[in-house]
Design a protein around this motif. Structure first.
Motif, PDB file in Angstrom:
ATOM      1  N   GLN A 104       0.819  -1.232   0.000  1.00  0.00           N
ATOM      2  CA  GLN A 104       0.000   0.000   0.000  1.00  0.00           C
ATOM      3  C   GLN A 104       0.846   1.274   0.000  1.00  0.00           C
ATOM      4  O   GLN A 104       0.302   2.367  -0.157  1.00  0.00           O
ATOM      5  CB  GLN A 104      -0.895   0.040   1.252  1.00  0.00           C
ATOM      6  CG  GLN A 104      -1.906  -1.076   1.349  1.00  0.00           C
ATOM      7  CD  GLN A 104      -1.406  -2.252   2.182  1.00  0.00           C
ATOM      8  OE1 GLN A 104      -0.205  -2.556   2.176  1.00  0.00           O
ATOM      9  NE2 GLN A 104      -2.307  -2.928   2.869  1.00  0.00           N
ATOM     10  N   SER A 105       2.156   1.158   0.226  1.00  0.00           N
ATOM     11  CA  SER A 105       3.002   2.345   0.388  1.00  0.00           C
ATOM     12  C   SER A 105       4.074   2.411  -0.688  1.00  0.00           C
ATOM     13  O   SER A 105       4.578   1.392  -1.163  1.00  0.00           O
ATOM     14  CB  SER A 105       3.677   2.300   1.764  1.00  0.00           C
ATOM     15  OG  SER A 105       4.583   3.380   1.919  1.00  0.00           O
ATOM     16  N   GLN A 106       4.434   3.644  -1.032  1.00  0.00           N
ATOM     17  CA  GLN A 106       5.595   3.872  -1.905  1.00  0.00           C
ATOM     18  C   GLN A 106       6.701   4.608  -1.164  1.00  0.00           C
ATOM     19  O   GLN A 106       7.692   5.023  -1.778  1.00  0.00           O
ATOM     20  CB  GLN A 106       5.201   4.688  -3.149  1.00  0.00           C
ATOM     21  CG  GLN A 106       4.615   3.865  -4.287  1.00  0.00           C
ATOM     22  CD  GLN A 106       3.191   3.435  -3.990  1.00  0.00           C
ATOM     23  OE1 GLN A 106       2.357   4.275  -3.676  1.00  0.00           O
ATOM     24  NE2 GLN A 106       2.910   2.141  -4.073  1.00  0.00           N
ATOM     25  N   ARG A 107       6.528   4.822   0.139  1.00  0.00           N
ATOM     26  CA  ARG A 107       7.563   5.547   0.877  1.00  0.00           C
ATOM     27  C   ARG A 107       7.575   5.076   2.341  1.00  0.00           C
ATOM     28  O   ARG A 107       6.683   5.416   3.116  1.00  0.00           O
ATOM     29  CB  ARG A 107       7.307   7.059   0.806  1.00  0.00           C
ATOM     30  CG  ARG A 107       8.225   7.911   1.693  1.00  0.00           C
ATOM     31  CD  ARG A 107       9.669   7.849   1.260  1.00  0.00           C
ATOM     32  NE  ARG A 107      10.552   8.370   2.293  1.00  0.00           N
ATOM     33  CZ  ARG A 107      11.306   9.478   2.165  1.00  0.00           C
ATOM     34  NH1 ARG A 107      11.274  10.165   1.049  1.00  0.00           N
ATOM     35  NH2 ARG A 107      12.083   9.856   3.144  1.00  0.00           N
ATOM     36  N   VAL A 108       8.559   4.268   2.666  1.00  0.00           N
ATOM     37  CA  VAL A 108       8.698   3.748   4.035  1.00  0.00           C
ATOM     38  C   VAL A 108      10.001   4.290   4.617  1.00  0.00           C
ATOM     39  O   VAL A 108      11.042   4.268   3.955  1.00  0.00           O
ATOM     40  CB  VAL A 108       8.694   2.201   4.037  1.00  0.00           C
ATOM     41  CG1 VAL A 108       8.986   1.657   5.436  1.00  0.00           C
ATOM     42  CG2 VAL A 108       7.347   1.679   3.539  1.00  0.00           C
ATOM     43  N   ASP A 109       9.941   4.792   5.859  1.00  0.00           N
ATOM     44  CA  ASP A 109      11.099   5.398   6.522  1.00  0.00           C
ATOM     45  C   ASP A 109      11.501   4.606   7.776  1.00  0.00           C
ATOM     46  O   ASP A 109      10.646   4.033   8.452  1.00  0.00           O
ATOM     47  CB  ASP A 109      10.769   6.818   6.994  1.00  0.00           C
ATOM     48  CG  ASP A 109      10.775   7.844   5.870  1.00  0.00           C
ATOM     49  OD1 ASP A 109      10.918   7.460   4.697  1.00  0.00           O
ATOM     50  OD2 ASP A 109      10.626   9.043   6.189  1.00  0.00           O
ATOM     51  N   ALA A 145       5.210   4.250   7.245  1.00  0.00           N
ATOM     52  CA  ALA A 145       4.857   4.485   5.831  1.00  0.00           C
ATOM     53  C   ALA A 145       4.520   5.970   5.706  1.00  0.00           C
ATOM     54  O   ALA A 145       3.406   6.402   5.997  1.00  0.00           O
ATOM     55  CB  ALA A 145       3.678   3.615   5.422  1.00  0.00           C
ATOM     56  N   ARG A 146       5.543   6.760   5.320  1.00  0.00           N
ATOM     57  CA  ARG A 146       5.423   8.218   5.411  1.00  0.00           C
ATOM     58  C   ARG A 146       4.328   8.754   4.503  1.00  0.00           C
ATOM     59  O   ARG A 146       3.630   9.716   4.850  1.00  0.00           O
ATOM     60  CB  ARG A 146       6.770   8.860   5.050  1.00  0.00           C
ATOM     61  CG  ARG A 146       6.886  10.303   5.461  1.00  0.00           C
ATOM     62  CD  ARG A 146       6.969  10.495   6.960  1.00  0.00           C
ATOM     63  NE  ARG A 146       8.236  10.059   7.496  1.00  0.00           N
ATOM     64  CZ  ARG A 146       8.424   9.743   8.799  1.00  0.00           C
ATOM     65  NH1 ARG A 146       7.442   9.846   9.664  1.00  0.00           N
ATOM     66  NH2 ARG A 146       9.604   9.342   9.226  1.00  0.00           N
ATOM     67  N   SER A 151      -1.218  11.058   3.945  1.00  0.00           N
ATOM     68  CA  SER A 151      -2.503  11.004   3.244  1.00  0.00           C
ATOM     69  C   SER A 151      -3.653  10.647   4.180  1.00  0.00           C
ATOM     70  O   SER A 151      -4.777  11.110   3.996  1.00  0.00           O
ATOM     71  CB  SER A 151      -2.446  10.008   2.078  1.00  0.00           C
ATOM     72  OG  SER A 151      -2.229   8.695   2.566  1.00  0.00           O
ATOM     73  N   ASP A 152      -3.383   9.837   5.220  1.00  0.00           N
ATOM     74  CA  ASP A 152      -4.468   9.408   6.109  1.00  0.00           C
ATOM     75  C   ASP A 152      -4.830  10.486   7.128  1.00  0.00           C
ATOM     76  O   ASP A 152      -5.949  10.480   7.651  1.00  0.00           O
ATOM     77  CB  ASP A 152      -4.075   8.142   6.888  1.00  0.00           C
ATOM     78  CG  ASP A 152      -4.088   6.883   6.028  1.00  0.00           C
ATOM     79  OD1 ASP A 152      -4.371   6.989   4.815  1.00  0.00           O
ATOM     80  OD2 ASP A 152      -3.813   5.801   6.574  1.00  0.00           O
ATOM     81  N   GLY A 153      -3.888  11.338   7.481  1.00  0.00           N
ATOM     82  CA  GLY A 153      -4.185  12.358   8.481  1.00  0.00           C
ATOM     83  C   GLY A 153      -4.037  11.853   9.908  1.00  0.00           C
ATOM     84  O   GLY A 153      -3.737  12.624  10.804  1.00  0.00           O
ATOM     85  N   GLN A 154      -4.260  10.610  10.162  1.00  0.00           N
ATOM     86  CA  GLN A 154      -3.900  10.001  11.448  1.00  0.00           C
ATOM     87  C   GLN A 154      -3.006   8.801  11.149  1.00  0.00           C
ATOM     88  O   GLN A 154      -2.845   8.426   9.997  1.00  0.00           O
ATOM     89  CB  GLN A 154      -5.146   9.698  12.290  1.00  0.00           C
ATOM     90  CG  GLN A 154      -6.182   8.816  11.644  1.00  0.00           C
ATOM     91  CD  GLN A 154      -5.823   7.371  11.761  1.00  0.00           C
ATOM     92  OE1 GLN A 154      -5.258   6.942  12.748  1.00  0.00           O
ATOM     93  NE2 GLN A 154      -6.127   6.614  10.739  1.00  0.00           N
ATOM     94  N   ILE A 234      13.774   3.694   3.401  1.00  0.00           N
ATOM     95  CA  ILE A 234      14.330   2.347   3.226  1.00  0.00           C
ATOM     96  C   ILE A 234      13.546   1.659   2.108  1.00  0.00           C
ATOM     97  O   ILE A 234      12.361   1.943   1.900  1.00  0.00           O
ATOM     98  CB  ILE A 234      14.269   1.508   4.521  1.00  0.00           C
ATOM     99  CG1 ILE A 234      12.917   1.643   5.223  1.00  0.00           C
ATOM    100  CG2 ILE A 234      15.408   1.872   5.454  1.00  0.00           C
ATOM    101  CD1 ILE A 234      12.772   0.768   6.467  1.00  0.00           C
ATOM    102  N   LYS A 235      14.264   0.762   1.419  1.00  0.00           N
ATOM    103  CA  LYS A 235      13.661   0.048   0.288  1.00  0.00           C
ATOM    104  C   LYS A 235      13.964  -1.438   0.422  1.00  0.00           C
ATOM    105  O   LYS A 235      14.930  -1.815   1.109  1.00  0.00           O
ATOM    106  CB  LYS A 235      14.245   0.572  -1.020  1.00  0.00           C
ATOM    107  CG  LYS A 235      13.856   2.005  -1.285  1.00  0.00           C
ATOM    108  CD  LYS A 235      14.335   2.470  -2.647  1.00  0.00           C
ATOM    109  CE  LYS A 235      13.672   3.789  -2.987  1.00  0.00           C
ATOM    110  NZ  LYS A 235      14.376   4.534  -4.003  1.00  0.00           N
ATOM    111  N   PRO A 236      13.182  -2.282  -0.237  1.00  0.00           N
ATOM    112  CA  PRO A 236      13.489  -3.715  -0.193  1.00  0.00           C
ATOM    113  C   PRO A 236      14.941  -3.963  -0.592  1.00  0.00           C
ATOM    114  O   PRO A 236      15.449  -3.362  -1.550  1.00  0.00           O
ATOM    115  CB  PRO A 236      12.512  -4.314  -1.211  1.00  0.00           C
ATOM    116  CG  PRO A 236      11.345  -3.373  -1.184  1.00  0.00           C
ATOM    117  CD  PRO A 236      11.950  -2.003  -1.006  1.00  0.00           C
TER     118      PRO A 236
END
Ligand code: MG
Length: 263
Positions: A104-109, A145-146, A151-154, A234-236
């Protein structure tokens, strides 16, 4: 070296708390150490166990933006009061296990953090009382998941994926205020995060007191104290290592969960 308290699974599948010696033998305790577990005479050799995360909390209470420079890099002011959120216990994964990158994410930190382990039921504590409720310290990575956080707001989804809370590898009783949280990515010798824990806006005692005004903390619960400046992607295929002086280091690799992998 400080005593290192671990939680292990034996080859037959039994789970124990224990004390880890320098030769990696585990002296098994008859209860979690924060519930006054004592050695029961059983010793495990390194080939007889694998390390688990060092506790199994009822909840993980985390604090956002608790270092000024990190709040600034997020483009936000330092909160006037601690900003609390929860991560479900199912986010916990052990040292050397994989962080699963969610589809679901394209940006994980990564977010390297000092984690507190609670000793005793804590309800409506003053900061002075809260000090005695902190049994020990370990290392956490508050994986986020930045893109979903924005986007979710919470923050429940962004912070709540399975494997998004590497924790461990062990708990120690004491930590120096000068100890630094440092995060390293892949084989880069320089840290991407590095700050002393004394840079926290709200201290561990204050945080535990503040949280205990809201919800009762139980023995073995975990409090994440916030991440310093320098969060990043971070990426796979990556591996990320969080180090805290006086504790050790927590390393995990990042992977895509195979569809057939069960939960
Ligand atoms: Mg965090």
């Amino acid at each position: 070296m400080a005593l290192r308290y671990v939680r292990v699974r034996t080859t037959p599948g039994q789970i124990y708390y224990g004390l880890l010696t320098l030769d990696r033998t585990v002296h098994v305790l008859d209860a979690p150490p924060w519930l006054e577990g004592e050695p029961n005479g059983l010793e495990l050799s390194p080939e007889d166990y694998q390390l688990l995360a060092p506790c199994a909390p009822s909840k993980i209470v985390a604090v956002g933006k608790n270092y000024r420079a990190h709040a600034a890099e997020m483009g936000t002011p330092v909160p006037k009061e601690p900003l609390l959120f929860l991560k479900p216990p199912t986010t916990i994964t052990a040292a050397d296990k994989e962080i699963y990158y969610p589809p679901q994410s394209q940006r994980v930190d990564y977010e390297g953090e000092l984690a507190l382990v609670i000793s005793d039921r804590a309800c409506n504590c003053t900061p002075a009382q809260a000090r005695s409720k902190i049994w020990g310290y370990t290392i956490a990575n508050d994986v986020t998941a930045r893109d979903l956080q924005k986007s979710d707001g919470q923050w429940t989804r962004a912070k709540g994926f399975d494997s998004f809370c590497p924790l461990g590898p062990w708990v120690v009783r004491e930590i120096s205020p000068a100890a630094r949280v440092q995060t390293f990515l892949n084989d880069d010798p320089g840290p991407v995060q590095s700050a002393p824990i004394s840079d926290m806006v709200f201290s561990p005692d204050f945080l535990v007191s503040y949280i205990s005004q809201v919800m009762t903390l139980l023995p073995g619960d975990v409090v994440l104290t916030g991440t310093p400046e320098g969060v990043g992607e971070i990426k796979p295929g990556d591996h990320v290592r969080v180090e805290i002086e006086g504790i050790g280091h927590l390393q995990n690799s990042v992977a895509i969960r195979q569809v057939a992998t069960s939960c």
